[in-house]
Design a protein around this motif. Structure first.
Motif, mmCIF file in Angstrom:
data_model
loop_
_atom_site.group_PDB
_atom_site.id
_atom_site.type_symbol
_atom_site.label_atom_id
_atom_site.label_comp_id
_atom_site.label_asym_id
_atom_site.label_seq_id
_atom_site.Cartn_x
_atom_site.Cartn_y
_atom_site.Cartn_z
ATOM 1 N N SER A 516 0.808 -1.222 0.000
ATOM 2 C CA SER A 516 0.000 0.000 0.000
ATOM 3 C C SER A 516 0.841 1.271 0.000
ATOM 4 O O SER A 516 0.357 2.337 -0.381
ATOM 5 N N ASP A 517 2.096 1.188 0.416
ATOM 6 C CA ASP A 517 2.979 2.358 0.316
ATOM 7 C C ASP A 517 3.284 2.670 -1.149
ATOM 8 O O ASP A 517 3.228 3.814 -1.588
ATOM 9 N N VAL A 518 3.637 1.619 -1.898
ATOM 10 C CA VAL A 518 3.938 1.781 -3.324
ATOM 11 C C VAL A 518 2.703 2.264 -4.071
ATOM 12 O O VAL A 518 2.770 3.124 -4.952
ATOM 13 N N SER A 519 1.542 1.723 -3.694
ATOM 14 C CA SER A 519 0.315 2.034 -4.431
ATOM 15 C C SER A 519 -0.218 3.433 -4.162
ATOM 16 O O SER A 519 -1.173 3.868 -4.799
ATOM 17 N N GLU A 520 0.387 4.154 -3.200
ATOM 18 C CA GLU A 520 -0.045 5.531 -2.948
ATOM 19 C C GLU A 520 0.176 6.418 -4.164
ATOM 20 O O GLU A 520 -0.551 7.382 -4.384
ATOM 21 N N VAL A 521 1.206 6.114 -4.941
ATOM 22 C CA VAL A 521 1.473 6.883 -6.159
ATOM 23 C C VAL A 521 0.611 6.322 -7.274
ATOM 24 O O VAL A 521 0.656 5.126 -7.578
ATOM 25 N N ARG A 522 -0.162 7.183 -7.864
ATOM 26 C CA ARG A 522 -1.113 6.787 -8.901
ATOM 27 C C ARG A 522 -0.414 6.072 -10.054
ATOM 28 O O ARG A 522 0.606 6.512 -10.570
ATOM 29 N N GLY A 523 -0.973 4.944 -10.442
ATOM 30 C CA GLY A 523 -0.453 4.190 -11.581
ATOM 31 C C GLY A 523 0.608 3.176 -11.227
ATOM 32 O O GLY A 523 0.975 2.345 -12.057
ATOM 33 N N ASN A 524 1.108 3.216 -9.978
ATOM 34 C CA ASN A 524 2.182 2.299 -9.588
ATOM 35 C C ASN A 524 1.739 0.840 -9.600
ATOM 36 O O ASN A 524 2.516 -0.051 -9.953
ATOM 37 N N ILE A 525 0.511 0.575 -9.186
ATOM 38 C CA ILE A 525 0.009 -0.804 -9.150
ATOM 39 C C ILE A 525 0.004 -1.389 -10.550
ATOM 40 O O ILE A 525 0.558 -2.471 -10.797
ATOM 41 N N LYS A 526 -0.635 -0.670 -11.465
ATOM 42 C CA LYS A 526 -0.740 -1.156 -12.841
ATOM 43 C C LYS A 526 0.642 -1.334 -13.463
ATOM 44 O O LYS A 526 0.917 -2.308 -14.170
ATOM 45 N N LYS A 527 1.533 -0.372 -13.171
ATOM 46 C CA LYS A 527 2.888 -0.415 -13.725
ATOM 47 C C LYS A 527 3.650 -1.638 -13.208
ATOM 48 O O LYS A 527 4.314 -2.347 -13.967
#
Length: 731
Positions: A516-527
């Motif tokens: 969830s830390d990484v996913s705070e930045v928009r688009g990081n999950i998909k990337k």
């Protein structure tokens, strides 16, 4: 004169009642619109729930009401916000969850339409302007004017931004050769694969589809082993329902799963799809909401809140990974998307499909009783074998490595072997951050959150201490604030620490982290998911968001770094959660023609949830755990309701909580078991003291009747706040 009853935006029980305001006769106002009203010397937003006409003057009305009546300052909307179906649904949720009505309406709407003051600053419709041909007659035009005219003619429409000469454009508009048209701008761009894959359904998949469509029960539970092809069942079912002229709603438990599901749905249904989840910007969410409202789509894909999508004519609601606790809202109005889906299905006469390899005990029990239709698939697609599973006892020195206190010898060896074969690895730890707490080795001081009085977690990436409960952050100090010592100890570990250890042990491996830390930045999950899917990384490290639903064909090893981390949590569901997480994680391995392996590191190798999860034996776990639940009378053998009492003053909280327990015991002693009051796991949070009361009961009518009476007694209490959580997941 019109009198309007308004629910104000404050979602606390003491204000859970309508307030009356007056509106001038010539103003058009309807139930379901937002208004700006004065309240406690401030202008706030309210939601109109009733409108009546009166011939009396304000003075006469004030005498009748017994208090001063204020005028509505502004009518915000031109028409009601919610569809009639969603209004029906909101009332059903209010009655079931005993939540403030305004909290339900706020949960249903995107930011720009919420009955809150912040909505007034929310995004509105965005437009783009295009140039269109009116007349292609070139008589009396200059060469430059002809050039622009032909440009527009050849392209049909040209974005106004692309025209380099505003003066020539203006001239052509003035002489009626061109005109400006505006179109709503779609702010969400979905780059999904639109290639249709031709899947040949197995007999089990075909039978499952027919069973859902022709079942007498509206709700079907699909218990399908990991890798059995549940997604293809969802898509084929959706296709059949859409062919009948009805629409489909698909929910997934995590934002990390939406890119995969969206790609699958887009490949089947093209642009007739809308997406709703918290990872969108407020503008994108507003556009998607309006797209659904304007009946431009057949399918909506989203996370928990997408259950409130204004989709009409629903024929099917799919809840993927229905066991996931993320479907339960953890603040007011505390709804569960699965239960709301069933409410919507009754209003629409629609089918509901609940899918999971590890169903919730509540759903499994209802399926066994025949309340739900039940389908079981226990074979993987193409008869692929389940991964080979190894439990590693971390308390035995023979398993420990001199090179690492986090990774055992078997896990290090297996990672090296997978890397040598150019295969991929998933490492799971259900804890983010670098160290779970920081302390002073000299005086013992623990760095705690000033708002919640719990240990702060150290995040090495940005060198900050963070509270994972209220969001408080502070810079990491090199010195103890208590004694000034620089002997600072970092205790425990999280996913960030795992990445650091992987980089040290396997320097040539390409590593990705997803939590969830990484996913705070928009688009990081998909990337991150796209990168791992395209084999741009060898090892994916993450929390529970990587354990569900993903299909990575090259993954042949899953390592669960500390499997028993959840068993210490004070919850009757802790064993169930650990079983589900391990089972789901193991299921990510060996999903193609490459055989899979899973290694489970634990200090409790003989715990039944870990042993049975390693064997993927849900039924044995269900039977064992159900005996424990029966003895303790926890769900599904009883219903639960929790009462949270909170205030800024701890003494007030204790007095109020004890009064509530005494009152309920006198009235419900034969109807329920009342436990507490107790200090919850987080007894002090956001500068507020809390006490918790738990009620176990069989018959909800009598209980909810008494709880409603209780709430009435707190309606005018502005010091102590009471929150009701029906069917709580934790307490």
């Amino acid at each position: 004169m019109k009198i309007v009853d308004v629910l104000i935006e404050r979602k606390i029980q003491s204000l859970n009642r309508p307030f009356s305001y007056v509106v001038k006769d010539d103003a058009l106002i309807e139930v379901g619109e937002r208004v700006l009203v004065p309240f406690n010397n401030k202008n706030i937003v309210g939601y109109v729930i009733n409108v009546t006409k009166s011939d009396k003057s304000i003075a006469e009305l004030e005498k009748e009401f017994g208090y001063k009546l204020f005028e509505v300052r502004k009518i915000i909307d031109e028409k009601p916000l919610l569809t009639p179906e969603l209004i029906l649904l909101a009332n059903e949720i209010k009655n079931y969850y005993l939540a403030p009505y305004i909290s339900i309406l706020q949960a249903m709407l995107p930011l720009s339409l919420k009955p809150t003051s912040s909505s007034l600053k929310g995004p509105k419709i965005a437009y783009e302007y295009f140039v269109k041909i009116v007349s292609d007659n070139e008589d009396n035009l200059t060469p430059k004017q002809i050039e622009l005219l032909r440009l527009v003619k050849n392209n049909g429409e040209v974005n106004k931004k692309d025209i380099k000469s505003p003066s020539i454009l203006k001239k052509l508009i003035d002489n009626n050769h061109l005109q400006i048209i505006k179109k709503e701008k779609k702010r969400l761009v979905i780059n999904a694969t639109k290639e249709q894959k031709n899947f040949v359904l197995t007999n089990e998949q075909n039978q499952a589809i027919e069973s859902v469509l022709h079942s007498k029960q509206n709700v079907t539970l699909l218990q399908g082993i990991t890798g059995c092809g549940k997604t293809e069942i969802y898509l084929s079912l959706a296709e059949k329902v859409i062919e009948t002229g009805k629409n489909v709603l698909i929910l997934v438990p995590e934002i990390s799963l939406t890119p995969i599901m969206v790609n699958n749905v887009y490949s089947r249904f093209n642009e007739k799809v809308a997406i709703l989840h918290s990872g969108l910007t407020n503008a994108e969410r507003y556009d998607e909401y309006r797209k659904i409202l304007n009946k431009e789509v057949n399918v909506v894909v989203g996370t928990r809140s997408a259950i409130f999508a204004p989709l009409d004519n629903i024929g099917l609601i799919i809840i993927d990974e229905e066991h996931s606790e993320s479907y339960k809202q953890d603040n007011l109005p505390y709804y569960h998307a699965r239960e709301v889906a069933i409410m919507r299905s009754k209003i629409n006469n629609a089918k509901v499909l609940l899918g999971s390899a590890t169903p919730s005990f509540e759903s499994k029990t209802k399926a066994m009783k025949g309340i739900y239709n039940f389908i079981k698939i226990d074979k993987r697609i193409n008869k692929l074998k389940l991964p080979e599973t190894l439990i590693v006892d971390m308390s035995k020195s023979m398993n420990l490595s001199r090179d690492s206190y986090l990774f055992s010898k078997p896990l290090i060896s297996a990672i090296n072997e997978a890397l040598a074969r150019k295969e991929q690895i998933i490492l799971l730890l259900n804890r983010r951050g670098y160290s779970t707490y920081v302390s002073c080795r000299k005086c013992g001081h623990i760095f705690k959150c000033p708002n919640c009085d719990i240990a702060l977690t150290y995040h090495k990436n940005d060198k900050m201490l963070k509270c994972h409960h209220c969001g408080h952050v502070e810079l990491m100090s090199e010195y103890c604030p208590e004694c000034g010592s620089n002997y600072i100890a970092y205790t425990g570990f999280g996913s960030e620490k795992i990445v650091s250890e992987v980089n040290r042990l396997f320097p040539s491996a390409r590593v990705l982290r997803l939590d969830s830390d990484v996913s705070e930045v928009r688009g990081n999950i998909k990337k991150a998911i796209a990168s791992f899917s395209n084999y741009e990384a060898d090892i994916l490290v993450g929390t529970q968001m990587i354990a569900k639903g993903h299909d990575f064909p090259r993954v042949t090893l899953v390592g669960i770094v500390l499997a028993d981390v959840g068993l210490s949590l004070p919850s009757f569901r802790s064993s169930e959660r650990v079983f589900q997480l391990i089972t789901q994680a193991i299921g990510r391995s060996g999903r193609s023609d490459l055989s899979g392996k899973a290694i489970i590191q634990t200090y409790l190798p003989n715990h039944y949830s870990i042993l049975l999860a390693s064997k993927q034996n849900y039924d044995a776990f269900f039977n064992y755990e159900m005996r424990i639940r029966h003895i303790q009378q926890y769900p599904p053998f009883s219903f639960l309701l929790s009462i949270e009492v909170s205030a800024k003053n701890e003494e007030y909280v204790i007095l109020a909580a004890n009064d509530i327990v005494n009152n309920l015991n006198s009235k419900l002693q034969d109807e329920a078991t009342i436990l507490g009051p107790v200090a919850p796991y987080f007894a002090y949070q956001n500068n507020t003291y809390k006490r918790l009361i738990l009620i176990k009961y069989k018959n909800s009518d009598k209980i909810k009747q008494e709880i409603n009476k209780l709430l009435e007694t707190f309606k005018f209490n502005n010091v102590v706040n009471v929150k009701i959580n029906v069917d709580p997941y934790d307490f």
